[in-house]
Design a protein around this motif. Structure first.
Motif, PDB file in Angstrom:
ATOM      1  N   LEU A 103       0.756  -0.999   0.146  1.00  0.00           N
ATOM      2  CA  LEU A 103      -0.111   0.180   0.003  1.00  0.00           C
ATOM      3  C   LEU A 103       0.970   1.209  -0.163  1.00  0.00           C
ATOM      4  CD1 LEU A 103      -2.874  -0.924   2.662  1.00  0.00           C
ATOM      5  CD2 LEU A 103      -2.629  -1.554   0.126  1.00  0.00           C
ATOM      6  N   ILE A 104       2.136   1.418   1.041  1.00  0.00           N
ATOM      7  CA  ILE A 104       2.968   2.417   0.648  1.00  0.00           C
ATOM      8  C   ILE A 104       3.510   2.713  -0.655  1.00  0.00           C
ATOM      9  CG2 ILE A 104       5.107   3.082   1.970  1.00  0.00           C
ATOM     10  CD1 ILE A 104       4.166   1.925   4.235  1.00  0.00           C
ATOM     11  N   ALA A 105       3.802   1.512  -1.301  1.00  0.00           N
ATOM     12  CA  ALA A 105       4.445   1.465  -2.590  1.00  0.00           C
ATOM     13  C   ALA A 105       3.328   2.137  -3.552  1.00  0.00           C
ATOM     14  CB  ALA A 105       4.920   0.464  -3.061  1.00  0.00           C
ATOM     15  N   LEU A 106       2.440   2.024  -3.441  1.00  0.00           N
ATOM     16  CA  LEU A 106       1.246   2.376  -4.239  1.00  0.00           C
ATOM     17  C   LEU A 106       1.026   3.814  -3.941  1.00  0.00           C
ATOM     18  CD1 LEU A 106      -1.359  -0.504  -4.517  1.00  0.00           C
ATOM     19  CD2 LEU A 106       0.307   0.176  -6.306  1.00  0.00           C
ATOM     20  N   LEU A 107       0.905   4.362  -2.936  1.00  0.00           N
ATOM     21  CA  LEU A 107       0.769   5.668  -2.488  1.00  0.00           C
ATOM     22  C   LEU A 107       1.619   6.492  -3.057  1.00  0.00           C
ATOM     23  CD1 LEU A 107      -0.487   5.251   1.153  1.00  0.00           C
ATOM     24  CD2 LEU A 107      -1.642   6.039  -0.702  1.00  0.00           C
ATOM     25  N   PHE A 108       3.140   6.101  -2.787  1.00  0.00           N
ATOM     26  CA  PHE A 108       4.218   6.948  -3.378  1.00  0.00           C
ATOM     27  C   PHE A 108       4.088   7.032  -4.825  1.00  0.00           C
ATOM     28  CE2 PHE A 108       6.015   6.522   1.060  1.00  0.00           C
ATOM     29  CZ  PHE A 108       6.280   7.750   1.002  1.00  0.00           C
ATOM     30  N   MET A 109       4.132   5.865  -5.632  1.00  0.00           N
ATOM     31  CA  MET A 109       3.910   5.714  -7.060  1.00  0.00           C
ATOM     32  C   MET A 109       2.636   6.705  -7.545  1.00  0.00           C
ATOM     33  SD  MET A 109       2.934   2.484  -9.542  1.00  0.00           S
ATOM     34  CE  MET A 109       4.447   1.855  -9.489  1.00  0.00           C
ATOM     35  N   GLY A 168       3.682  10.525  -7.116  1.00  0.00           N
ATOM     36  CA  GLY A 168       4.443  10.936  -8.183  1.00  0.00           C
ATOM     37  C   GLY A 168       3.510  11.207  -9.497  1.00  0.00           C
ATOM     38  N   SER A 169       3.016  10.062  -9.791  1.00  0.00           N
ATOM     39  CA  SER A 169       2.140  10.152 -11.208  1.00  0.00           C
ATOM     40  C   SER A 169       1.133  11.294 -11.295  1.00  0.00           C
ATOM     41  CB  SER A 169       1.511   8.753 -11.415  1.00  0.00           C
ATOM     42  OG  SER A 169       2.187   7.762 -11.543  1.00  0.00           O
ATOM     43  N   SER A 170       0.512  11.651  -9.925  1.00  0.00           N
ATOM     44  CA  SER A 170      -0.406  12.574  -9.768  1.00  0.00           C
ATOM     45  C   SER A 170       0.180  13.934 -10.149  1.00  0.00           C
ATOM     46  CB  SER A 170      -1.077  12.546  -8.480  1.00  0.00           C
ATOM     47  OG  SER A 170      -2.217  13.588  -8.273  1.00  0.00           O
ATOM     48  N   TYR A 171       1.373  14.113  -9.466  1.00  0.00           N
ATOM     49  CA  TYR A 171       2.161  15.336  -9.773  1.00  0.00           C
ATOM     50  C   TYR A 171       2.175  15.613 -11.320  1.00  0.00           C
ATOM     51  CZ  TYR A 171       5.908  18.653 -10.348  1.00  0.00           C
ATOM     52  OH  TYR A 171       7.024  19.721 -10.518  1.00  0.00           O
ATOM     53  N   SER A 188      10.952  20.384  -7.017  1.00  0.00           N
ATOM     54  CA  SER A 188      10.185  21.633  -7.014  1.00  0.00           C
ATOM     55  C   SER A 188       9.350  21.467  -5.634  1.00  0.00           C
ATOM     56  CB  SER A 188       9.262  22.053  -8.124  1.00  0.00           C
ATOM     57  OG  SER A 188       8.220  21.299  -8.176  1.00  0.00           O
ATOM     58  N   LEU A 189       9.114  22.804  -5.092  1.00  0.00           N
ATOM     59  CA  LEU A 189       8.291  22.916  -3.800  1.00  0.00           C
ATOM     60  C   LEU A 189       7.147  22.077  -4.032  1.00  0.00           C
ATOM     61  CD1 LEU A 189       7.716  23.713  -1.086  1.00  0.00           C
ATOM     62  CD2 LEU A 189       6.985  25.983  -1.980  1.00  0.00           C
ATOM     63  N   LYS A 190       6.283  22.291  -5.175  1.00  0.00           N
ATOM     64  CA  LYS A 190       5.263  21.572  -5.308  1.00  0.00           C
ATOM     65  C   LYS A 190       5.485  20.164  -5.580  1.00  0.00           C
ATOM     66  CE  LYS A 190       2.105  23.722  -7.936  1.00  0.00           C
ATOM     67  NZ  LYS A 190       1.225  24.188  -9.253  1.00  0.00           N
ATOM     68  N   LEU A 191       6.502  19.472  -6.149  1.00  0.00           N
ATOM     69  CA  LEU A 191       6.573  18.218  -6.355  1.00  0.00           C
ATOM     70  C   LEU A 191       6.522  17.553  -4.552  1.00  0.00           C
ATOM     71  CD1 LEU A 191       7.345  15.533  -7.430  1.00  0.00           C
ATOM     72  CD2 LEU A 191       9.556  16.178  -7.703  1.00  0.00           C
ATOM     73  N   PHE A 192       7.579  18.492  -3.723  1.00  0.00           N
ATOM     74  CA  PHE A 192       7.696  17.818  -2.304  1.00  0.00           C
ATOM     75  C   PHE A 192       6.211  17.723  -1.714  1.00  0.00           C
ATOM     76  CE2 PHE A 192       7.970  19.198   1.956  1.00  0.00           C
ATOM     77  CZ  PHE A 192       8.673  18.165   2.681  1.00  0.00           C
ATOM     78  N   LEU A 193       5.365  18.878  -1.899  1.00  0.00           N
ATOM     79  CA  LEU A 193       4.094  19.010  -1.243  1.00  0.00           C
ATOM     80  C   LEU A 193       3.204  17.804  -1.856  1.00  0.00           C
ATOM     81  CD1 LEU A 193       3.091  22.880  -1.483  1.00  0.00           C
ATOM     82  CD2 LEU A 193       3.875  21.636   0.571  1.00  0.00           C
ATOM     83  N   TYR A 194       3.218  17.499  -3.235  1.00  0.00           N
ATOM     84  CA  TYR A 194       2.567  16.450  -3.443  1.00  0.00           C
ATOM     85  C   TYR A 194       3.145  15.047  -2.974  1.00  0.00           C
ATOM     86  CZ  TYR A 194      -0.344  18.066  -7.482  1.00  0.00           C
ATOM     87  OH  TYR A 194      -1.056  18.861  -8.283  1.00  0.00           O
ATOM     88  N   ILE A 195       4.393  14.904  -2.763  1.00  0.00           N
ATOM     89  CA  ILE A 195       4.953  13.726  -2.301  1.00  0.00           C
ATOM     90  C   ILE A 195       4.546  13.696  -0.532  1.00  0.00           C
ATOM     91  CG2 ILE A 195       7.029  12.408  -1.668  1.00  0.00           C
ATOM     92  CD1 ILE A 195       5.957  12.132  -4.359  1.00  0.00           C
ATOM     93  N   PHE A 196       4.541  14.845  -0.057  1.00  0.00           N
ATOM     94  CA  PHE A 196       4.312  15.054   1.364  1.00  0.00           C
ATOM     95  C   PHE A 196       2.795  14.569   1.541  1.00  0.00           C
ATOM     96  CE2 PHE A 196       3.083  16.823   5.336  1.00  0.00           C
ATOM     97  CZ  PHE A 196       4.238  16.516   6.211  1.00  0.00           C
ATOM     98  N   LEU A 242       0.256  13.621  -0.366  1.00  0.00           N
ATOM     99  CA  LEU A 242      -0.204  12.269  -1.196  1.00  0.00           C
ATOM    100  C   LEU A 242       0.519  11.047  -0.873  1.00  0.00           C
ATOM    101  CD1 LEU A 242      -1.614  13.954  -4.453  1.00  0.00           C
ATOM    102  CD2 LEU A 242      -2.809  13.527  -2.290  1.00  0.00           C
ATOM    103  N   GLY A 243       1.803  11.206  -0.420  1.00  0.00           N
ATOM    104  CA  GLY A 243       2.622  10.012  -0.297  1.00  0.00           C
ATOM    105  C   GLY A 243       2.961   9.697   1.012  1.00  0.00           C
ATOM    106  N   ILE A 244       3.779  10.674   1.614  1.00  0.00           N
ATOM    107  CA  ILE A 244       4.527  10.536   3.204  1.00  0.00           C
ATOM    108  C   ILE A 244       3.228  10.482   4.270  1.00  0.00           C
ATOM    109  CG2 ILE A 244       5.682  11.528   4.864  1.00  0.00           C
ATOM    110  CD1 ILE A 244       7.666  12.495   2.675  1.00  0.00           C
ATOM    111  N   VAL A 245       2.189  11.384   4.105  1.00  0.00           N
ATOM    112  CA  VAL A 245       1.329  11.511   5.097  1.00  0.00           C
ATOM    113  C   VAL A 245       0.521  10.212   5.359  1.00  0.00           C
ATOM    114  CG1 VAL A 245      -0.718  12.738   6.072  1.00  0.00           C
ATOM    115  CG2 VAL A 245       1.137  13.787   5.359  1.00  0.00           C
ATOM    116  N   PRO A 246      -0.213   9.643   4.057  1.00  0.00           N
ATOM    117  CA  PRO A 246      -1.144   8.664   4.178  1.00  0.00           C
ATOM    118  C   PRO A 246      -0.047   7.467   4.260  1.00  0.00           C
ATOM    119  CG  PRO A 246      -0.574   9.470   1.897  1.00  0.00           C
ATOM    120  CD  PRO A 246      -0.419  10.545   2.732  1.00  0.00           C
ATOM    121  N   ALA A 247       1.235   7.222   3.699  1.00  0.00           N
ATOM    122  CA  ALA A 247       2.093   6.122   4.120  1.00  0.00           C
ATOM    123  C   ALA A 247       2.329   5.963   5.685  1.00  0.00           C
ATOM    124  CB  ALA A 247       3.417   6.228   3.163  1.00  0.00           C
ATOM    125  N   LEU A 248       2.453   6.865   6.156  1.00  0.00           N
ATOM    126  CA  LEU A 248       2.672   7.206   7.957  1.00  0.00           C
ATOM    127  C   LEU A 248       1.407   6.451   8.303  1.00  0.00           C
ATOM    128  CD1 LEU A 248       4.508  10.221   8.556  1.00  0.00           C
ATOM    129  CD2 LEU A 248       5.495   7.871   8.722  1.00  0.00           C
TER     130      LEU A 248
END
Length: 553
Positions: free
Chosen positions: A71-77, A80-83, A113-121, A123-129
């Protein structure tokens, strides 16, 4: 509060559909608008169906030890795809997967970019945690099996009920609008990873098939050729003033006797496929990266015929083309002497005369692979003195810039390419007495600059706009190169493609082989084509074998 594995999987699937599929649903609504509310329930059913597909996929792969990592791998994928989908309309197909795997650190940093970081944070890091920290109910093997069967049943119902209730819509969706599915996230990215792995990770070692083993060079040392082939990057034809663009992006080349080819198509919209394809004899219709990796290319053929071959690269690499010829990396400041914020294409010309002088016999083919107009950080692609068109976009976050700013930065990079090509021609001119000299410039693919909300390149060929497929191509010939320039200018407007490069190089270097197809040699009507051995194209030889290359027989 403890969760069952099923609830965690369903929650993740719902999150992915609601937050990572904005571009997907925007494109769906564009095709199925909510006029009078008639498509609303279909779009809602599509959300349920996509949730079911994701839940089914995760339920089939998840186990006691793999659920959370999966699930975590899918969230990060998906993050990034969403960005890239939301900001550049980039689709993660198998070619894009290949591009990602082949991207070096310098190219990757252009995308930060800052926007890429925000997407990863978010949509990726927060739900992954949240997934990682979620306490799961312990289950016996029997309980887990029964529970998983329930989830599979629910997932299938989420898929099948919408298909049954809205069968008329889904018939149109699947048959007439295949391109919409390319934006579903992360389902299409997962499919693309599978497709890439299937095409590229064979269990046995790749054996490279020799081609053109009959190749031999008909020229004598008195008629030595020196050809520099410049492989451009993301240079679209309509931004060259040589092609009628209103801005003076080619002030130096316009003073040279160059021939611009206005109707040239790329083999693909990504470097990873277009570059191997343009050096291959397979043509676009029969090309695949897997086939190309198991087959020699034009550099192998001409090298076997005695030509001195050198590849200098200021891009990521040769994409497998130069594996068997001398290769030099000019993104390395230790080798490239012209570097500021990045190493410049001009640096590939430094020391090239010494290399030419060292080749005491045989023809010479030099390939220079540019950084060119590599996006999205166009502002980095040229020295500051080439910032003629202003204001420019000074960020890699193109959606933060106006179309004018993006276009200005892109045109400045074309202006620098104009300078680089003029310097290449100057180098060839000083060798006119010793060689028959020529320069061929051909871009790997084009580029989208925000037209219809699309940026960069790499869209599947079926969907890609002409700006990503319509490439710049230029030729220049030295005083001693026996070719009828008038014929070339008359024929310049015909439709050509990267399929022509293989045979044009064979013809211009007078390589005798049954691989040679005179119909694909751009120069064939303007010079004496090499004679053909008994091969598949020998019957086409006819009068083409004696035309208009003055001073040569």
């Amino acid at each position: 509060m403890r969760l069952t594995t099923n609830k965690l999987i369903l929650a993740t699937a719902i999150f992915l559909v609601l937050f990572d599929n904005v571009t997907f649903f925007q494109n769906v609504i564009g095709v199925y608008p909510f006029a009078e509310g008639k498509n609303l329930f279909f779009v809602v059913s599509l959300a349920f169906g996509l949730t079911g597909v994701l839940a089914l996929f995760m339920s089939l792969l998840a186990s006691r030890f793999t659920t959370k990592p999966l699930l975590i791998a899918l969230l990060f994928m998906a993050a990034g795809s969403s960005y890239f989908a939301n900001n550049y309309s980039v689709i993660i197909d198998y070619i894009m997967v290949q591009n990602i795997l082949q991207t070096n650190v310098r190219e990757a940093t252009d995308l930060f970019s800052l926007k890429l970081f925000l997407y990863i944070f978010f949509l990726g890091i927060v739900p992954a945690l949240l997934v990682w920290l979620a306490p799961l109910e312990p289950q016996s093997w029997r309980q887990a099996a029964v529970s998983r069967l329930k989830l599979i049943t629910i997932a299938l119902l989420l898929i099948l009920i919408p298909l049954f209730l809205f069968s008329r819509f889904y018939a149109s969706f699947f048959r007439e609008h295949e391109e919409l599915r390319f934006y579903s996230n992360p389902t299409y990215a997962l499919f693309s990873v599978y497709k890439y792995a299937k095409r590229n990770f064979a269990t046995s070692a790749v054996t490279v098939e020799p081609i053109g083993t009959d190749a031999n060079n008909l020229a004598t040392d008195r008629e030595r050729e020196l050809i520099i082939l410049v492989v451009g990057e993301a240079a679209r034809a309509d931004r060259f003033s040589l092609n009628g663009y209103e801005r003076p992006t080619n002030p130096l080349l316009s003073q040279e006797e160059v021939i611009f080819y206005p109707q040239v198509s790329s083999c693909d919209t990504s470097t990873a496929t277009a570059v191997p394809c343009m050096f291959s004899d397979l043509t676009r219709a029969g090309f695949s990266n897997k086939k190309a990796a198991a087959r020699e290319n034009i550099l192998d053929v001409v090298q076997r015929a005695g030509v001195n071959v050198l590849w200098r690269d200021n891009n990521s690499d040769s994409k497998g083309v130069a594996l068997r010829v001398p290769y030099e990396d000019y993104q390395d400041p230790a080798r490239n002497t012209i570097c500021d914020v990045e190493c410049r294409d001009e640096g590939m010309l430094v020391g090239l005369q010494e290399y030419i002088d060292a080749q005491k016999s045989g023809d010479i083919l030099i390939v220079l692979h540019q950084m060119g107009n590599h996006g999205p950080a166009y502002y980095k692609r040229y020295p500051k003195e080439f910032a003629r068109f202003t204001p420019t976009c000074q960020t890699n976050q193109l959606d933060e810039c106006s179309p004018e700013e993006i276009g200005n930065a892109y045109d400045n990079a074309i202006l620098y390419t104009d300078y680089f090509l003029s310097k290449t021609i100057a180098l060839l001119k000083q060798n006119d007495k010793q060689f028959e000299t020529a320069m061929i410039y051909m871009s790997d693919h084009g580029e989208s600059l925000g037209e219809f909300g699309v940026y960069l390149h790499g869209l599947p060929y079926l969907l890609a706009p002409e700006t990503q497929k319509h490439i710049a191509a230029i030729m220049w010939f030295g005083a001693g190169f026996a070719v009828d320039r008038q014929i070339l200018r008359q024929q310049a407007g015909r439709e050509l493609s990267q399929d022509n490069l293989f045979h044009t190089l064979l013809g211009s270097m007078e390589i005798h082989t049954e691989l040679y197809n005179p119909k694909l040699d751009i120069l064939c009507d303007a010079h004496q084509c090499p004679p053909l051995q008994a091969g598949p194209y020998a019957k086409d030889k006819g009068e083409k074998q004696g035309v208009v290359r003055s001073g040569r027989k």
